[in-house]
Design a protein around this motif. Structure first.
Motif, PDB file in Angstrom:
ATOM      1  N   PHE A 254      23.902 -11.406  26.135  1.00  0.00           N
ATOM      2  CA  PHE A 254      22.833 -11.700  25.167  1.00  0.00           C
ATOM      3  C   PHE A 254      21.530 -10.958  25.485  1.00  0.00           C
ATOM      4  O   PHE A 254      20.967 -10.304  24.611  1.00  0.00           O
ATOM      5  CB  PHE A 254      22.606 -13.216  25.106  1.00  0.00           C
ATOM      6  N   PRO A 255      21.041 -11.042  26.734  1.00  0.00           N
ATOM      7  CA  PRO A 255      19.827 -10.259  27.004  1.00  0.00           C
ATOM      8  C   PRO A 255      20.036  -8.760  26.895  1.00  0.00           C
ATOM      9  O   PRO A 255      19.127  -8.030  26.516  1.00  0.00           O
ATOM     10  CB  PRO A 255      19.444 -10.662  28.432  1.00  0.00           C
ATOM     11  N   CYS A 256      21.215  -8.265  27.222  1.00  0.00           N
ATOM     12  CA  CYS A 256      21.478  -6.830  27.057  1.00  0.00           C
ATOM     13  C   CYS A 256      21.380  -6.422  25.598  1.00  0.00           C
ATOM     14  O   CYS A 256      20.794  -5.402  25.256  1.00  0.00           O
ATOM     15  CB  CYS A 256      22.863  -6.491  27.620  1.00  0.00           C
ATOM     16  N   ARG A 257      22.002  -7.255  24.760  1.00  0.00           N
ATOM     17  CA  ARG A 257      21.918  -6.971  23.323  1.00  0.00           C
ATOM     18  C   ARG A 257      20.469  -7.055  22.829  1.00  0.00           C
ATOM     19  O   ARG A 257      20.024  -6.252  22.006  1.00  0.00           O
ATOM     20  CB  ARG A 257      22.791  -7.947  22.554  1.00  0.00           C
ATOM     21  N   LEU A 258      19.747  -8.060  23.338  1.00  0.00           N
ATOM     22  CA  LEU A 258      18.349  -8.219  22.935  1.00  0.00           C
ATOM     23  C   LEU A 258      17.523  -7.016  23.371  1.00  0.00           C
ATOM     24  O   LEU A 258      16.685  -6.490  22.608  1.00  0.00           O
ATOM     25  CB  LEU A 258      17.779  -9.497  23.545  1.00  0.00           C
ATOM     26  N   ARG A 259      17.789  -6.564  24.620  1.00  0.00           N
ATOM     27  CA  ARG A 259      17.075  -5.370  25.077  1.00  0.00           C
ATOM     28  C   ARG A 259      17.406  -4.156  24.228  1.00  0.00           C
ATOM     29  O   ARG A 259      16.533  -3.336  23.895  1.00  0.00           O
ATOM     30  CB  ARG A 259      17.463  -5.078  26.542  1.00  0.00           C
ATOM     31  N   LEU A 260      18.690  -4.015  23.877  1.00  0.00           N
ATOM     32  CA  LEU A 260      19.109  -2.878  23.045  1.00  0.00           C
ATOM     33  C   LEU A 260      18.426  -2.922  21.681  1.00  0.00           C
ATOM     34  O   LEU A 260      17.918  -1.911  21.174  1.00  0.00           O
ATOM     35  CB  LEU A 260      20.633  -2.898  22.889  1.00  0.00           C
ATOM     36  N   ILE A 261      18.377  -4.142  21.101  1.00  0.00           N
ATOM     37  CA  ILE A 261      17.711  -4.303  19.797  1.00  0.00           C
ATOM     38  C   ILE A 261      16.228  -3.975  19.904  1.00  0.00           C
ATOM     39  O   ILE A 261      15.650  -3.290  19.053  1.00  0.00           O
ATOM     40  CB  ILE A 261      17.917  -5.731  19.261  1.00  0.00           C
ATOM     41  N   LEU A 262      15.603  -4.458  20.998  1.00  0.00           N
ATOM     42  CA  LEU A 262      14.180  -4.171  21.193  1.00  0.00           C
ATOM     43  C   LEU A 262      13.927  -2.681  21.378  1.00  0.00           C
ATOM     44  O   LEU A 262      12.955  -2.117  20.844  1.00  0.00           O
ATOM     45  CB  LEU A 262      13.661  -4.951  22.413  1.00  0.00           C
ATOM     46  N   ARG A 263      14.833  -2.026  22.141  1.00  0.00           N
ATOM     47  CA  ARG A 263      14.684  -0.580  22.330  1.00  0.00           C
ATOM     48  C   ARG A 263      14.798   0.170  21.007  1.00  0.00           C
ATOM     49  O   ARG A 263      14.022   1.089  20.720  1.00  0.00           O
ATOM     50  CB  ARG A 263      15.739  -0.071  23.315  1.00  0.00           C
ATOM     51  N   ILE A 264      15.812  -0.215  20.214  1.00  0.00           N
ATOM     52  CA  ILE A 264      15.981   0.429  18.898  1.00  0.00           C
ATOM     53  C   ILE A 264      14.751   0.205  18.037  1.00  0.00           C
ATOM     54  O   ILE A 264      14.251   1.106  17.352  1.00  0.00           O
ATOM     55  CB  ILE A 264      17.250  -0.101  18.204  1.00  0.00           C
ATOM     56  N   PHE A 265      14.224  -1.040  18.080  1.00  0.00           N
ATOM     57  CA  PHE A 265      13.040  -1.366  17.289  1.00  0.00           C
ATOM     58  C   PHE A 265      11.837  -0.541  17.734  1.00  0.00           C
ATOM     59  O   PHE A 265      11.078  -0.001  16.906  1.00  0.00           O
ATOM     60  CB  PHE A 265      12.727  -2.857  17.413  1.00  0.00           C
ATOM     61  N   VAL A 266      11.666  -0.400  19.045  1.00  0.00           N
ATOM     62  CA  VAL A 266      10.556   0.391  19.574  1.00  0.00           C
ATOM     63  C   VAL A 266      10.708   1.856  19.197  1.00  0.00           C
ATOM     64  O   VAL A 266       9.742   2.528  18.816  1.00  0.00           O
ATOM     65  CB  VAL A 266      10.468   0.225  21.107  1.00  0.00           C
ATOM     66  N   ILE A 267      11.948   2.367  19.283  1.00  0.00           N
ATOM     67  CA  ILE A 267      12.191   3.770  18.910  1.00  0.00           C
ATOM     68  C   ILE A 267      11.856   3.994  17.442  1.00  0.00           C
ATOM     69  O   ILE A 267      11.239   4.995  17.050  1.00  0.00           O
ATOM     70  CB  ILE A 267      13.646   4.165  19.220  1.00  0.00           C
ATOM     71  N   ILE A 268      12.272   3.039  16.590  1.00  0.00           N
ATOM     72  CA  ILE A 268      11.970   3.150  15.152  1.00  0.00           C
ATOM     73  C   ILE A 268      10.467   3.135  14.929  1.00  0.00           C
ATOM     74  O   ILE A 268       9.922   3.920  14.128  1.00  0.00           O
ATOM     75  CB  ILE A 268      12.658   2.017  14.379  1.00  0.00           C
ATOM     76  N   GLN A 269       9.756   2.237  15.644  1.00  0.00           N
ATOM     77  CA  GLN A 269       8.298   2.166  15.499  1.00  0.00           C
ATOM     78  C   GLN A 269       7.634   3.465  15.928  1.00  0.00           C
ATOM     79  O   GLN A 269       6.709   3.959  15.270  1.00  0.00           O
ATOM     80  CB  GLN A 269       7.757   0.994  16.321  1.00  0.00           C
TER      81      GLN A 269
END
Length: 431
Positions: free
Chosen positions: A29-44
């Motif tokens: 779960f935290p790995c997925r959350l980190r991946l989602i956050l990374r993708i979100f940051v990259i998009i931003q």
């Protein structure tokens, strides 16, 4: 039957497997959350880079479409600025109000009372900031209007510009004094076309007319070279009844008019007259020809040029190197002005507006064009064909003249031979 120890072992195995699954889930779960956050940051970050690129690249176009085609000349007015609180006059034009009473100001006198005639020109080399400090009454964009009366004339001064900063500073330092003494409601516009193409004075003037007309209800326009400074404030920069040639006497030309049909240097025209002649030609790249083309346009529309006397319409020309970029196509273009002036001018003007900067002394406009656009393209093949045809005609004329000359010499020789024979015959008869 299974023993109790086996049951406990199986229960322990099940519990341990459940724990491992739970640990795995808790880890995933935290790995997925980190991946989602990374993708979100990259998009931003990507979005921010795109926005930054857009603002830096297209900030010049925020008030315009990228291409401005002035055939739709009366489109919506943009960049309209109110300079003072205004009322509405009987003609629909805004009238300045008295700040104390709130009533419209009276009209300025027809002859401004502060004129002094011959002025002393300041040729000192100043920085732009120094000159700006001497004109606290100016509003940004080189705009001015009298504070104690309503000006009779709304005038835009259009200056074509390229690589003449020193000249521009000297002109601003001397010209504003004269314009303010003449009690004009005026604005000064400095127009530069990007340096990817040759300097085109007439095209810059057309762009300046277009941009200034969108900003304010100017009645007339003065097209002014950057290297000419007026010597007399009685040379009025007001709206003329007909096209006015203002730079009649220039010091570099010994204060004499070079020829009677000249209409260059500094000229004034009403908005209606300039539109009637379709503005300047857009095709004169390089030095020379556009002012003679304008004279032909005035002649075709039956507009007569007026001039002040040479003792008033005097100018000093600032020294500069002679322009080497001579327009070799000007003679061809001038021969065809009568056929092209209705389609080559304001109604064919197409340009890209880069930016408008409002300095204290003037409004700076930067634009760009595509030299290969049909509005600016000149058929070089036709020029060559026409020049060859002219060479043939000149050659045929010279041959015809030579043949006539040979015939006349032959006739003269035969007649002289006959005369000598007659003289000999007469002598024989006398003997």
């Amino acid at each position: 039957m299974m023993s109790s120890s086996n049951v406990m072992i199986d229960a322990g195995k099940k519990s341990s497997s459940q724990r491992t699954r739970l640990h795995k889930d808790m880890f995933i779960f935290p790995c997925r959350l980190r991946l989602i956050l990374r993708i979100f940051v990259i998009i931003q970050i990507a979005f921010a880079i795109m926005c930054l690129y857009k603002t830096t690249t297209f900030s010049f176009y925020e008030n315009d479409k990228s291409i401005i085609n002035t055939s739709g000349h009366n489109e919506k007015v943009r960049n309209v600025r109110q300079f003072t609180p205004t009322g509405i006059g009987t003609t629909g034009t805004p009238l300045p109000l008295d700040r104390t009473t709130g009533t419209p100001l009276p009209l300025c006198p027809e002859v401004p009372p502060g004129l002094i005639g011959k002025v002393k020109i300041d040729f000192a080399n100043y920085e732009m900031v120094q000159v700006e400090k001497t004109y606290p009454s100016l509003q940004n964009g080189g705009r001015y209007k009298p504070t104690k009366c309503t000006s009779r004339h709304r005038v835009a001064i259009i200056i074509p510009y390229r690589n003449r900063k020193g000249h521009l500073i000297q002109l601003m330092n001397n010209l504003h004094k004269i314009l303010q003494r003449q009690q004009l409601d005026y604005g000064i516009y400095v127009v530069e076309v990007a340096a990817l193409s040759e300097f085109n004075r007439a095209l810059s003037l057309n762009i300046g007319f277009t941009e200034a007309s969108r900003e304010y209800d100017y009645q007339c326009f003065i097209f002014h070279d950057v290297d000419l400074i007026p010597e007399n404030d009685q040379n009025m920069y007001s709206c003329p009844k007909g096209p006015r040639h203002m730079s009649v006497a220039v010091d570099k030309l010994k204060y004499k008019l070079p020829y009677s049909t000249i209409f260059g240097g500094v000229v004034a025209m009403t908005k209606e007259d300039f539109q009637n002649v379709n503005g300047f030609s857009n095709k004169f790249f390089g030095w020379g020809g556009e002012d003679d083309d304008m004279f032909k346009r005035l002649n075709n529309t039956h507009l007569n040029i007026t001039r002040y006397k040479s003792k008033i319409a005097r100018y000093r020309m600032l020294s500069h190197k002679k322009d080497s970029s001579v327009n070799n196509e000007r003679f061809y273009l001038l021969r065809h002005t009568n056929d092209t002036w209705r389609t080559d001018g304001l109604n064919s003007l197409t340009y890209r507006h880069f930016k408008t900067e409002r300095h204290r002394l003037f409004t700076y406009i930067l634009a760009d064009i595509d030299p290969s656009h049909p509005a600016y393209y000149t058929d070089r093949l036709k020029i060559v064909q026409e020049s060859l045809q002219k060479m043939r005609e000149d050659f045929n004329k010279t041959r015809a003249m030579e043949s006539k000359g040979d015939n006349s010499t032959r006739l003269n020789s035969t007649s002289s031979e006959h005369l000598t024979k007659d003289k000999k015959h007469n002598k024989k008869q006398r003997i």
